[in-house]
Design an enzyme around this catalytic site. Structure first.
Site, mmCIF file in Angstrom:
data_model
loop_
_atom_site.group_PDB
_atom_site.id
_atom_site.type_symbol
_atom_site.label_atom_id
_atom_site.label_comp_id
_atom_site.label_asym_id
_atom_site.label_seq_id
_atom_site.Cartn_x
_atom_site.Cartn_y
_atom_site.Cartn_z
ATOM 1 C CD GLU A 1 58.752 30.645 19.441
ATOM 2 O OE1 GLU A 1 59.446 29.626 19.648
ATOM 3 O OE2 GLU A 1 57.561 30.595 19.087
ATOM 4 N N GLY B 1 62.788 28.869 20.036
ATOM 5 C CA GLY B 1 62.181 29.167 21.338
ATOM 6 C C GLY B 1 62.968 30.208 22.126
ATOM 7 C CB ALA C 1 62.099 23.988 21.594
ATOM 8 C CD GLU D 1 61.192 28.045 15.284
ATOM 9 O OE1 GLU D 1 61.585 28.867 14.425
ATOM 10 O OE2 GLU D 1 61.039 28.350 16.487
#
Ligand code: COA
Length: 258
Positions: A113, A110, A65, A133
């Site tokens: 993911e 992300g 992200a 993260e």
């Protein structure tokens, strides 16, 4: 058509390239909006029968992200961001057309993911996977805590989640996170070739494979009951009659998705 995605269709396979190479294809709000719109089009567009998601440039699939959007979020904004990301990735997972990740470099946070929401993954030799993260005082927010465990098991997943350690493509292969590791220049060819095989099968049966496989991880659905229903539904399709006739007549089936 999209600000952050490049798209092309060849032989009914849509390739989506996340195109922010200067930021290692990090997922900002615009990428999510673009991905959401692309997914809506995939569902509606009969020319698209399968999808490859990859990243622009030689270095990254998606490096996470976009961290630059995080700094002034409060708890409620963070939860809304997590929910929106989860919803879009669920759309990928639940799409009735196969969507695979061609992981061409870093797949972190992300990005890991996103790849895990796809139906399966193919990696180039330079791919690196991880959920870093925890280095930011965070946990994954787009389904990573759930899908990593589904794919590689609780022990391995928790080690990656808690340590933030990254794994290379061959370790990902050994863990079952990816199906194949190929040279970078062969990544899209290999991905297309597998999707062309899938596209030669009955589309409704392919869709039912995705739906029943997803039921394994859906606590509200009995997967065995769903399998009975979907198995029965196949018998009501023209394609099933065509497939069985073609086998008995020793010819290639001509499926129509009906
Ligand atoms: N969000 C925002 N920007 C990112 C990013 C992310 N997740 N990952 C990389 N970038 C940006 C960098 O800030 C840099 O931008 P700049 O040139 O404007 O400074 C550019 O992409 C290139 O990255 P850089 O760090 O210089 O490349 P590198 O080869 O030295 O390192 C990584 C590559 C992937 C190891 C490193 O970029 C990294 O750790 N990224 C963050 C990974 C992460 O924590 N993801 C989870 C987020 S929740």
């Amino acid at each position: 058509m999209y600000q952050t995605l490049l798209t092309s269709i060849e032989n009914n396979v849509l390739t989506i390239t996340i195109n922010r190479p200067e930021k290692l294809n990090a997922l900002n709000k615009i990428v999510f909006t673009d991905l959401n719109n692309a997914l809506n089009d995939i569902e509606k567009n009969p020319l698209i029968r399968a999808v490859i998601i990859t990243g622009a440039g030689p270095k990254a699939f998606v490096a996470g992200a976009d961290i630059s959007e995080f700094s002034d979020y409060n708890k409620d904004q963070a939860m809304a961001m997590s929910k929106r990301g989860q919803d879009i990735f669920l759309k990928i997972e639940r799409c009735n057309k196969p969507i695979i990740a061609a992981v061409n470099g870093f797949a972190l946070g992300g990005g890991c993911e996103l790849s895990m929401a796809c139906h399966f993954r193919i990696a180039s030799e330079n791919a690196i996977f991880g959920q870093p993260e925890v280095n930011l005082g965070l946990i994954p927010g787009y389904g990573g805590t759930q899908r990593l465990i589904q794919l590689i098991g609780k022990g391995r997943a928790l080690e990656l989640l808690m340590s933030g350690n990254m794994i290379d493509a061959n370790t990902a292969l050994q863990f079952g996170l990816v199906n194949y590791v190929v040279k970078q220049e062969e990544l899209l060819t290999k991905s297309r070739s597998i999707l062309e095989t899938i596209n030669s099968k009955a589309p409704l049966a392919v869709a039912a494979c995705i739906k029943t496989a997803n039921a394994v991880f859906d606590k509200t659905t009995n997967g065995f009951d769903l399998e009975i229903k979907e198995f029965g539904n196949c018998f009501a399709t023209e394609d099933m009659k065509e497939g069985v006739s073609a086998f008995l007549e020793k010819r290639k089936a001509n499926f129509k998705g009906k």
